[in-house]
Structures are given as structure tokens and as C-alpha cells.
Design an enzyme around this catalytic site. Structure first.
Site, short mmCIF file in Angstrom:
data_model
loop_
_atom_site.label_atom_id
_atom_site.label_comp_id
_atom_site.label_asym_id
_atom_site.label_seq_id
_atom_site.Cartn_x
_atom_site.Cartn_y
_atom_site.Cartn_z
N ASP A 47 0.63 -1.20 -0.02
CA ASP A 47 0.03 -0.08 -0.11
C ASP A 47 0.90 1.37 0.00
O ASP A 47 1.57 1.45 0.88
CB ASP A 47 -0.90 -0.03 1.10
CG ASP A 47 -1.63 1.03 1.28
OD1 ASP A 47 -2.87 1.13 0.69
OD2 ASP A 47 -1.35 2.43 1.64
N TYR A 52 3.25 9.92 -0.63
CA TYR A 52 4.40 9.31 0.33
C TYR A 52 5.67 9.34 -0.53
O TYR A 52 6.78 9.37 0.43
CB TYR A 52 4.17 7.63 0.36
CG TYR A 52 2.77 7.28 1.11
CD1 TYR A 52 1.90 8.30 1.72
CD2 TYR A 52 2.40 5.86 1.33
CE1 TYR A 52 0.84 7.87 2.41
CE2 TYR A 52 1.21 5.64 1.95
CZ TYR A 52 0.59 6.46 2.51
OH TYR A 52 -0.71 6.09 2.93
N LYS A 77 -2.72 5.91 -4.26
CA LYS A 77 -3.67 6.97 -4.13
C LYS A 77 -3.60 8.44 -4.73
O LYS A 77 -2.29 8.75 -4.86
CB LYS A 77 -3.73 7.08 -2.45
CG LYS A 77 -3.84 5.95 -1.62
CD LYS A 77 -3.88 6.26 -0.15
CE LYS A 77 -3.54 4.85 0.58
NZ LYS A 77 -2.10 4.52 0.63
N HIS A 110 -7.45 9.83 -1.96
CA HIS A 110 -6.59 9.72 -0.82
C HIS A 110 -7.53 10.44 0.36
O HIS A 110 -7.54 10.02 1.44
CB HIS A 110 -5.36 10.22 -0.98
CG HIS A 110 -4.06 9.92 0.33
ND1 HIS A 110 -2.82 9.65 0.03
CD2 HIS A 110 -4.39 9.23 1.40
CE1 HIS A 110 -2.17 9.63 1.14
NE2 HIS A 110 -3.08 9.24 2.02
N ARG A 240 10.06 -7.18 13.07
CA ARG A 240 8.74 -6.84 12.99
C ARG A 240 7.87 -7.12 11.71
O ARG A 240 6.82 -7.56 11.82
CB ARG A 240 8.69 -5.16 13.30
CG ARG A 240 9.13 -4.88 14.74
CD ARG A 240 7.91 -4.46 15.76
NE ARG A 240 8.61 -4.24 17.09
CZ ARG A 240 9.15 -3.01 17.28
NH1 ARG A 240 9.51 -2.27 16.40
NH2 ARG A 240 9.67 -2.91 18.46
N ASN A 244 4.63 -9.46 12.21
CA ASN A 244 3.07 -8.83 11.87
C ASN A 244 2.40 -9.84 10.95
O ASN A 244 1.23 -9.74 10.78
CB ASN A 244 3.43 -7.54 11.40
CG ASN A 244 3.66 -6.45 12.27
OD1 ASN A 244 3.62 -6.69 13.44
ND2 ASN A 244 4.04 -5.17 11.92
#
Length: 283
Positions: A47, A52, A77, A110, A240, A244
Site C-alpha cells: 500500500d 508518500y 492513491k 486519498h 517486526r 506482523n
């Protein structure tokens, strides 16, 4: 054991992996490495967003992965600065060029920005409908839309969004928007699923994690999954990133689900901006 991430059916007949990897606030220089690690541990859903600043690096990571393009689900987005129809068309072309892809799996507005552009997010949405018709966006959706915004799309447009990507976590259930989505077959994608880490020290979450021999993050992500939402936790730490993914081999019982849901603080729990007033335009 091979990682199996469930696919969820969208209202347009396509499917989406329920767990994805988010790259918000990952620096472009770190994005290829982070996404590569995500692919290595089994993620197939990435994503990103034009705002970004790391779409090109996401595209590069997909290419160097050796994975078939059809096996990777990519979301991006529309930049807040490009809501007018011709601007949106150019922005979408730029997204595909940055990714070096000829289609995107999911493209979102967005933010609704109801105080900008004369409040006209409907004409923006109709441009996304064009992208879906011409096949360059397999699915289209929205992000940060409130119930009133969704109702207006329903009244004035012809395509129902497949998803609404909204802030949702134990401290901010965003229940009214999620309920509207359920009623109208719009899936909820939860951004900030662990409230930017704030819920990880919550005594309730810590207690449940201890009972199950899981991390607090795994417990909260599992809560989202059992609510039926799509999530994409973000991390640049390989341990991590892998941790996840380990949320599909255990379940929370009803009591644990209810305890976590009861942490909801309503509007006071919101971490990000309110979509009714958010009016940020990038320089």
C-alpha cells in the site's frame, strides 16, 4: 510453514489480500529494502500513495523481487493537489510511470477534502471510474471518506467504492463509517491499526497478549482481522515485518475481542486529522 494470507472478495468481483505492507513514512531510500523483506516473509500486498513519495521504489522492489506482477497486489492513491479531473488524469499517469506498471490493482482518492475544490469529490471519483473502465485500475476505492461523503457518491455516481481506507484501531473504532461500509458492501481498510504504537502498552492488550504468548501488536492486528478489516502495518525492522504476519495461526475468543473493542474512546481516540476539515495540499 508457508504463510497463507486470506484473500477477501471485493464488490467488483476481484479479491484483495487481507494483510498488506504499508510504506507510509518510509523514506524512499529505505523503501526497496523494506518491501523486499516484506516479500521474503510472504506479503503480496503493498500500500503506497503518490503523497508518500516512494511509488518508484515500490515499483523497483516488485521488479527486483522476481515475483510475477499478477501475484503482487499494489494500491496507490491520488495526491490531494490533483482532484480536478484533468489533473487527476495526469496524476494517475504519473503514478503508473513511477511504478513502471501498466495497471494498478487498487487506486484510491486519498482524502475527500470537502472544504476544497468546491467540495466536489464526485467529479474526481468519476475520473477514477474512467481508469477502471479502461483497465488501468482493476479496482477503485476511497480513503478517509465519512458517511456523508459515501452517501453523496451513492447518489451521484455509478460505481460503489470497493474499499474505504480509514483510521481505525482499538482507541478509535470509527464504528459509524465501518457500519455504513458493511451495509453497502464497502470493505474497511484500517490505517494506523495499532494507533501509531499507542495501544501496545495498554494494560488490556498486554494482558491478553501475555495469556496467549503473543506480542501486543499481534493481538491488535488479530482483532482487526477478526472484525473483517484489511490491514497493512508498517515497519522497517525485519523482525517486526515478519512478526506482523504471524496473526493467522491463533484466534481471540469473544471475551478478548470485547475487551479490546471496549477500549474505544470515540472521537477522542482519533490520532490523525478529521476528514471533515482536513485540507492539506502538498507544496
Amino acid at each position: 510453514m508457508a504463510l497463507t494470507i486470506p484473500d477477501i472478495s471485493l464488490n467488483d468481483g476481484n479479491t484483495i489480500p487481507q494483510l498488506g505492507f504499508g510504506v507510509f513514512q518510509i523514506e524512499p531510500k529505505d523503501t526497496v529494502a523494506a518491501v523486499t523483506t516484506a516479500f521474503e516473509v510472504g506479503y503480496r500486498h503493498i500500500d503506497t500513495a503518490e503523497m508518500y513519495g516512494n511509488e518508484a521504489e515500490v515499483g523497483e522492489a516488485v521488479r527486483v523481487s522476481g515475483l510475477d506482477r499478477s501475484s503482487v497486489y499494489v494500491t496507490s492513491k491520488l495526491n490531494n493537489g490533483f482532484h480536478r479531473p484533468d489533473d487527476a488524469r495526469r496524476a494517475f499517469d504519473s503514478t503508473l510511470a513511477a511504478l513502471k506498471m501498466d495497471y494498478i490493482d487498487l487506486f484510491l482518492i486519498h482524502w475527500p477534502l470537502p472544504t476544497l475544490y468546491d467540495g466536489d469529490y464526485v467529479s474526481t471519483w468519476k475520473v477514477l471510474e474512467e481508469f477502471q473502465r479502461d483497465g488501468r485500475a482493476r479496482s477503485i476505492g476511497v480513503s478517509n471518506f465519512q458517511v456523508s461523503h459515501l452517501e453523496r457518491l451513492a447518489a451521484e455516481a455509478s460505481v460503489v467504492p470497493v474499499v474505504n481506507q480509514i483510521e481505525a484501531h482499538p482507541y478509535f473504532g470509527n464504528d459509524e463509517v465501518r457500519a455504513y461500509g458493511r451495509e453497502h458492501n464497502i470493505l474497511t481498510e484500517a490505517w494506523s491499526p495499532i494507533a501509531q504504537g499507542k495501544v501496545l502498552d495498554d494494560p488490556t492488550v498486554v494482558d491478553i497478549a501475555g495469556q496467549l504468548d503473543r506480542t501486543p501488536a499481534q493481538v491488535v492486528l488479530r482483532w482487526h482481522v477478526q472484525r473483517g478489516d484489511i490491514i497493512f502495518p508498517k515497519s522497517t525492522t525485519p523482525k517486526r515485518i515478519e512478526e506482523n504476519t504471524r496473526i493467522f495461526d491463533f484466534e481471540l475468543d469473544d471475551a478478548a475481542m470485547e475487551r479490546i473493542t471496549a477500549l474505544n474512546k470515540g472521537e477522542a481516540g482519533r490520532q490523525g486529522p478529521n476528514p471533515d476539515t482536513f485540507a492539506y495540499l502538498p507544496n
